[in-house]
Design an enzyme around this catalytic site. Structure first.
Site, PDB file in Angstrom:
ATOM      1  N   GLU B  64       0.730  -1.256   0.089  1.00 56.39           N
ATOM      2  CA  GLU B  64      -0.164  -0.056  -0.124  1.00 56.39           C
ATOM      3  C   GLU B  64       0.876   1.283   0.035  1.00 56.39           C
ATOM      4  O   GLU B  64       0.539   2.312  -0.644  1.00 56.39           O
ATOM      5  CB  GLU B  64      -0.927   0.030   1.264  1.00 56.39           C
ATOM      6  CG  GLU B  64      -2.212  -0.896   1.277  1.00 56.39           C
ATOM      7  CD  GLU B  64      -1.557  -2.379   1.587  1.00 56.39           C
ATOM      8  OE1 GLU B  64      -0.440  -2.630   2.039  1.00 56.39           O
ATOM      9  OE2 GLU B  64      -2.519  -3.094   1.291  1.00 56.39           O
ATOM     10  N   HIS B 133     -11.280  -4.129   8.595  1.00 59.10           N
ATOM     11  CA  HIS B 133     -11.752  -3.973   7.353  1.00 59.10           C
ATOM     12  C   HIS B 133     -12.970  -3.241   7.309  1.00 59.10           C
ATOM     13  O   HIS B 133     -13.852  -3.375   6.556  1.00 59.10           O
ATOM     14  CB  HIS B 133     -11.843  -5.523   6.704  1.00 59.10           C
ATOM     15  CG  HIS B 133     -10.803  -6.229   6.535  1.00 59.10           C
ATOM     16  ND1 HIS B 133     -10.082  -6.668   7.578  1.00 59.10           N
ATOM     17  CD2 HIS B 133     -10.077  -6.409   5.170  1.00 59.10           C
ATOM     18  CE1 HIS B 133      -8.956  -7.602   6.918  1.00 59.10           C
ATOM     19  NE2 HIS B 133      -9.145  -7.244   5.528  1.00 59.10           N
TER      20      HIS B 133
END
Lengths: 317, 329
Positions: B64, B133
């Site tokens: 990321e 998440h």
């Protein structure tokens, strides 16, 4: 090994400008003329000179918190750099960036970075843009031995490798991350071996020898253009302290003296004398560089400080 | 007209915005984890690899920080990247590139350069994906000068706002709502864009103002519908972009109704609702307020897994309705 005289001269002039720039800003700092702090490049000049002299017009660099030398070597105007140090409106970043954020986008310097390892993936993106736009250029990422231990290096090196991007990672190994010696921050002595983990070559060069760095960078650039990323480790030494707060308690004067004897600027001068340059020519280059720095200071001091009312200029969100 | 408009999903609307902009501008490209052959973890980029090829729909390693940083570097060199964070929670790994790099560069480099990039984040709870998440982290980005922040609530807004985000010369954090991806709504056939910084009054009313964004908008609209049957007129204002914020529309609505309830899924403490409340309290609307400004937000808790707990952690129609009743007392 023969060298083009213009290349030698160009590298030497850059090195002189880098050294004199640092000496001048250190002096201005001690006189209270410069605010904040600074990270001097004294002792590492051969790296930026060698690498940047080997680059072409379409090649870009990313720089570090110790980036004055990179900016000078990539050809940024001295007045803009000096004015930036002094916090003036005529600074390359209009006094908004300061010592750690020199940038010259027109000249292919994508900027200094106050975050260790912050520029590694930015260089990957610059290389991706070069590939997509087919400019033929490469991106050079300067970073230090300390930044080789950031997770960002792993992500950037792997990404550049799998996407086969023209990135040359140049690790300036000056043996210390602030006070932390290389020997205590990693259990390898040759940083270049890390390249093999990403499937690209790593090479180590004497970073105090500008001509060796130039040759290595020239070869690396050719390799990178054809094949994708490469790591070039330049072993050097930071003769000046980490920043203006450094009292050198973590290293010995003997060690500093030993590296001072390997001063890359003196070494370059000796090489040039052996290769047909006269002492008079070197002296002239020295005087010219000193004059250029003095004129940059004089011009920078003519520039006003930014008007406090402009503090929000350029804010978009 | 509305009845005739074609209905597509929120995910398709985002796909259309990206695809249209990629057709229009060769500098626009998409990168992220599994955006190519997989079509994105939520199917948002389905079909784009076939149309644009692997050079412009780039599958990246699970990295990321490098995804964000590569987007920054490409943006500095003339491209207009769209980078996807599969779940908004993963943006934590990319924060240096967003906060210290993308957001700072234009100002810090004295205006030499701008960073035209869009970071698409799939945010919010409701999918049973639990604590790592499911977060709503938009307030973090609002706190950093140099970032624009968009949270669309409908397919139409998602498409129009994403077009504007891609065309914007500055970094835009585009927070998508996972539970809305499959929701449908009317989206014009023809090309359009919606400017950043323009709120939308999703329902007009005169008794209470609900300020909500993202998936809280459809929830608030359902509650407003219920109150209408009881003779209470609820206005639902969707800021759509948190930065820049349409302060005028928000304060005008507060002035009109005199009762304000702010609803967001993100945790209450230091959430964006506090900023909206302070804005309204500090505006000319203050003297018209008939009751204290209220907030219904996510609880200050990690999003739990078990379905009943997950639902209890974020605003429910019941909590919103209860707050409206308090405001009306």
């Amino acid at each position: 090994m023969s060298f083009d005289n213009d290349i030698l001269k160009s590298m030497y002039v850059k090195m002189l400008l880098m050294r004199k720039f640092e000496e001048k800003v250190a002096q201005l700092f001690s006189e209270g003329m410069i605010h904040g702090t600074m990270h001097l490049y004294v002792g590492e000049e051969a790296v930026a000179a060698g690498v940047c002299t080997a680059l072409g017009d379409h090649d870009v660099i990313t720089s570090t918190h110790r980036g004055h030398g990179h900016s000078i070597a990539k050809g940024a105007g001295l007045t803009g750099l000096m004015a930036e140090m002094l916090g003036r409106e005529a600074g390359c970043c209009k006094g908004r960036g300061g010592s750690m954020h020199f940038a010259d986008f027109a000249g292919g310097n994508l900027g200094g970075n106050g975050i260790v390892g912050g520029s590694q993936s930015i260089a990957v993106g610059a290389a991706l843009a070069a590939k997509m736009k087919k400019t033929g250029g490469i991106a050079v990422c300067f970073f230090g031995d300390g930044a080789a231990n950031e997770g960002s290096f792993h992500e950037a090196a792997n990404m550049a490798s799998v996407l086969k991007l023209p990135v040359l990672f140049v690790c300036e190994n000056n043996l210390y991350g602030m006070s932390m010696p290389l020997s205590r921050s990693m259990n390898i002595s040759d940083i270049a071996v890390r390249a093999s983990a990403y499937g690209f070559p790593g090479r180590t060069v004497d970073g105090n020898d500008a001509t060796a760095v130039y040759r290595a960078a020239e070869d690396a650039r050719d390799y990178v253009k054809q094949n994708g990323p490469m790591l070039l480790v330049c072993n050097t030494y930071r003769i000046s302290g980490h920043s203006k707060s450094d009292t050198n308690v973590y290293r010995t004067q003997r060690e500093i003296d030993a590296w001072q004897a390997k001063d890359p600027v003196l070494r370059m001068a000796a090489f040039m004398l052996k290769n047909g340059f006269s002492q008079a020519a070197l002296d002239e280059a020295d005087e010219t560089a000193a004059r250029d720095i003095e004129s940059a200071v004089a011009a920078a001091l003519q520039s006003p400080y930014p008007d406090a009312r402009t503090v929000l200029d350029g804010v978009y969100a | 007209m509305g009845a005739l408009m074609r209905q597509i999903t929120y995910a398709n609307a985002i796909n259309e915005a990206m695809s249209e902009e990629m057709r229009r501008d060769g500098n626009v490209f998409l990168m992220g984890e599994d955006v190519g052959v997989y079509g994105g973890a939520f199917g948002v980029s389905a079909g784009m690899l076939d149309e644009f090829g692997a050079e412009r729909v780039i599958d990246t390693p699970i990295s990321e920080a490098a995804i964000a940083g590569t987007a920054v570097g490409a943006a500095l060199c003339g491209m207009r990247p769209i980078a996807e964070m599969m779940f908004s929670d993963f943006v934590t790994i990319a924060m240096d590139q967003i906060v210290n790099q993308a957001a700072k560069m234009r100002y810090m480099f004295g205006g030499q350069v701008s960073v035209p990039m869009v970071l698409r984040l799939a945010g919010g709870s409701g999918t049973g994906a639990a604590a790592q998440h499911s977060q709503s982290l938009e307030a973090w980005f609002c706190h950093v000068p140099g970032l624009k922040v968009v949270v669309p609530s409908t397919p139409c807004d998602a498409k129009g706002l994403l077009v504007s985000a891609i065309r914007d010369d500055n970094p835009v954090i585009f927070v998508e709502q996972k539970v809305l991806y499959k929701e449908t709504g009317g989206v014009p056939e023809e090309e359009y864009s919606i400017p950043l910084g323009k709120a939308d009054i999703k329902r007009r009313g005169s008794d209470v103002t609900l300020v909500a964004y993202g998936r809280m908008v459809p929830l608030c609209l359902r509650v407003a519908e219920d109150f209408a049957t009881q003779g209470v007129s609820v206005e639902v204002v969707d800021p759509r972009t948190l930065v820049p914020l349409d302060t005028e529309t928000l304060t005008a609505s507060a002035k009109k109704t005199g009762r304000v309830l702010i609803v967001h899924e993100a945790c209450r403490t230091a959430g964006f609702g506090a900023e909206i409340a302070a804005l309204i309290a500090g505006s000319a609307a203050f003297s018209r307020l008939k009751a204290p400004i209220m907030r219904v937000c996510g609880l200050d808790v990690p999003i739990p897994f078990s379905p009943g707990l997950e639902r209890a952690a974020v605003p429910t129609p019941e909590r919103v309705a209860e707050a409206i009743r308090v405001l009306l007392k």
